[in-house]
Design an enzyme around this catalytic site. Structure first.
Site, PDB file in Angstrom:
ATOM      1  N   THR A  58       0.862  -1.182   0.000  1.00 28.61           N
ATOM      2  CA  THR A  58       0.000   0.000   0.000  1.00 28.61           C
ATOM      3  C   THR A  58       0.899   1.232   0.000  1.00 28.61           C
ATOM      4  O   THR A  58       1.482   1.595   1.026  1.00 28.61           O
ATOM      5  CB  THR A  58      -0.943  -0.023   1.207  1.00 28.61           C
ATOM      6  N   GLY A 312      -9.771   1.518  -3.090  1.00 28.90           N
ATOM      7  CA  GLY A 312      -8.323   1.448  -3.212  1.00 28.90           C
ATOM      8  C   GLY A 312      -7.686   0.799  -1.997  1.00 28.90           C
ATOM      9  O   GLY A 312      -8.295  -0.068  -1.367  1.00 28.90           O
ATOM     10  N   GLU A 313      -6.451   1.203  -1.680  1.00 29.55           N
ATOM     11  CA  GLU A 313      -5.662   0.689  -0.545  1.00 29.55           C
ATOM     12  C   GLU A 313      -5.159  -0.732  -0.788  1.00 29.55           C
ATOM     13  O   GLU A 313      -4.328  -1.236  -0.046  1.00 29.55           O
ATOM     14  CB  GLU A 313      -6.463   0.687   0.772  1.00 29.55           C
ATOM     15  N   GLY A 314      -5.716  -1.415  -1.787  1.00 23.25           N
ATOM     16  CA  GLY A 314      -5.456  -2.836  -1.994  1.00 23.25           C
ATOM     17  C   GLY A 314      -6.638  -3.687  -1.557  1.00 23.25           C
ATOM     18  O   GLY A 314      -6.551  -4.921  -1.532  1.00 23.25           O
TER      19      GLY A 314
END
Lengths: 353, 353
Positions: A58, A312-314
């Site tokens: 991240t 997002g963020e993974g």
């Protein structure tokens, strides 16, 4: 020194395909999970690749284009969310714990002084990018260094144990930079690529499209010069870092589970630099962000999930990890028709749908 | 004595919705997982329901309509696959181990003498159904007893620990019976409901559609009489068992993750008997089987996965379980804006997309 990307192992794929055909199930009935297990064999050269050590990278950075009013959130949210990652309170932390992955948080270019923290990889290249609507995001040298830093993050994790890479991002206004990258690599117009990101209103969306249009115009020469130059001109520091993460992972034959729109822009950049990277990419999900479909189409990847995510963020990558692992366990642990004494077919030959 | 189905807990849903709004993420950015966590709160009355004890009910039975040449596999595959389940070699065994679930295998009506096995719930109502193309599958009494047996399976597992129910099936020709059920409950024609099942060729598909058409005609009076009568006339013993599993689970406020087409036919039947059941159903995936879309539409459920699966056994439900668990962990374990010191919004009010 960038490593070359090895081609996928066609023979391992053939072995995986042959084994899928004799497992106790109608041919093709596990659908896309069968294809996935075959692709994973191609990436790793093994029918039963280890997938236990999963790492979410991240990467965080700020974006000068935030000044154009393109995000629903102020730029200070980037460092605030990095601290949230370090304390384990963000969505990616929760999901990583749930699916059994570790999160590597890196400051690639946050526009704030972050406190030293054993959980933070402090590899800040610069404090945020320049405003792409007015000029280049960064120099080519800075983009190269961000890519190198992303590569180094992967190498460090390889020493600790790394089987599968998941990409993630944090950066207020980074859907704007990503949209500019996607427009640059696909030739599509901002009208069909620029979306609402974290949730801008109609006026914000107009400002965002305008900003991307100006970014493409003012950086036209760099965009014409090549992939690295394009990344430097309209990209972001976390996006460049992810390009490095993806390139390094593929060079070690590690599968890469690509998160959503920002990670997709990074993947598009990486494949523009090294087309063979595509063989190592797994699209985790179809983001709700407008331009993500174009990214997936350009990469030639079908996403595993479609859950209207846009965080997002993974997070999308983490949610797809159990499917990736399941596909490999099915290929390896199911009984064959012969082992189980199950009639393979008798009345008629099943069609291949 | 059938238990009534309690309504979902609207207040718990409101609490879950309120908490989603203050977690450190843009509003709505976790998409369908937010809705899922809210629905689970409604089912269980808790924001953090336990989901550790997950049980896949894989119910098996044979179908007289197999004699019409409607399957790519011979009927003997049903008992062969039951033995495969008991040895742990089938896809559902592999997936259950991978996601942390246990599998309950029940013989509801396999047309073979199965060996006694501690892993097998021997609740055979009869050896296979009658050929629905020629007459009723079973008597109404047999259907009632199959439902009661399915209910009893759930009650037994409740004693061992049961938080979430996953439905599964095995039965050669059971997509034919399921298609007849779906046609009966929706009024749709076999042409848009009957699919290729395990993979019949074009001629097999024609035979299958013809068989379902004849089943609907010859059993028209029973189909007009009610849901139980319809199930008895054109259903199957494993389908009836699953109706019982679903009804009993919902009566105890346990979430039910519904597998594909056959489980969907059972869910449709259960909701025809007790409309409130719908509040407890989670659609795991969109099957490749032709008529499954109509089932999902009728149930008003959007599937979590769409991976071209068409295996049954509970495999789609098992693959969806990690998403269900993840949704609850996100709701409970993420930091709020206040806790994390993250700016909730500042530049503009995010639109709700």
């Amino acid at each position: 020194m960038p490593s070359a990307i090895p081609p996928v192992d066609v023979q391992a794929m053939e072995s995986a395909r042959a084994r899928q055909a004799v497992l106790t199930k109608p041919a093709g009935s596990l659908g896309r999970l069968e294809d996935l297990s075959i692709r994973l064999a191609g990436m790793t050269g093994r029918l039963d690749p280890p997938l236990g050590d999963a790492v979410v990278f991240t990467l965080a950075a700020d974006h000068g284009v935030a000044a154009e009013g393109v995000s629903a959130y102020p730029a200070e949210v980037t460092p605030q969310m990095v601290l949230n990652f370090l304390r384990g309170g963000a969505a990616i932390n929760v999901l990583a714990r749930e699916v059994g992955a570790r999160v590597v948080v890196a400051d690639m270019g946050v526009d704030a002084d972050l406190p030293a923290d054993p959980g933070l990889r402090a590899v800040k290249i610069r404090r945020g990018t320049g405003n792409i609507a007015l000029g280049p995001a960064m120099t080519v040298d800075e983009a190269s260094r961000a890519i190198a830093a992303g590569r180094e993050l992967v190498r460090t994790e390889l020493e600790a144990g790394l089987d599968v890479v998941l990409t993630g991002d944090m950066g207020i206004a980074n859907t704007t930079a990503s949209a500019a990258i996607v427009c640059a690599f696909t030739g599509l117009s901002p009208a069909v690529v620029v979306g609402r990101g974290t949730g801008v209103d109609d006026e914000g969306l107009m400002r965002k499209r305008d900003a991307v249009g100006r970014a493409l115009a003012v950086n036209a020469a760099a965009i014409g010069a090549g992939a690295l130059e394009t990344l430097a001109a309209v990209g972001g520091l976390e996006i460049a870092g992810l390009v490095g993460v993806i390139l390094e992972a593929a060079s070690h034959r590690k599968p890469v589970i690509v998160d959503g729109f920002i990670s997709g822009a990074a993947a598009l950049t990486a494949t523009a630099m090294e087309p063979a990277v595509t063989g190592y990419l797994i699209a985790s999900h179809r983001s709700q962000e407008l331009g993500h479909g174009a990214v997936l189409e350009r990469l030639g990847l079908a996403p595993l999930l479609d859950l209207d995510l846009r965080l997002g963020e993974g997070t999308g990558a983490a949610l797809a990890l159990p499917l990736v692992r399941a596909s490999v366990r099915l290929l390896n642990d199911m009984a064959t028709f012969g082992e189980a004494g199950v009639s393979e077919r008798a009345i008629m030959v099943p069609t291949t749908e």
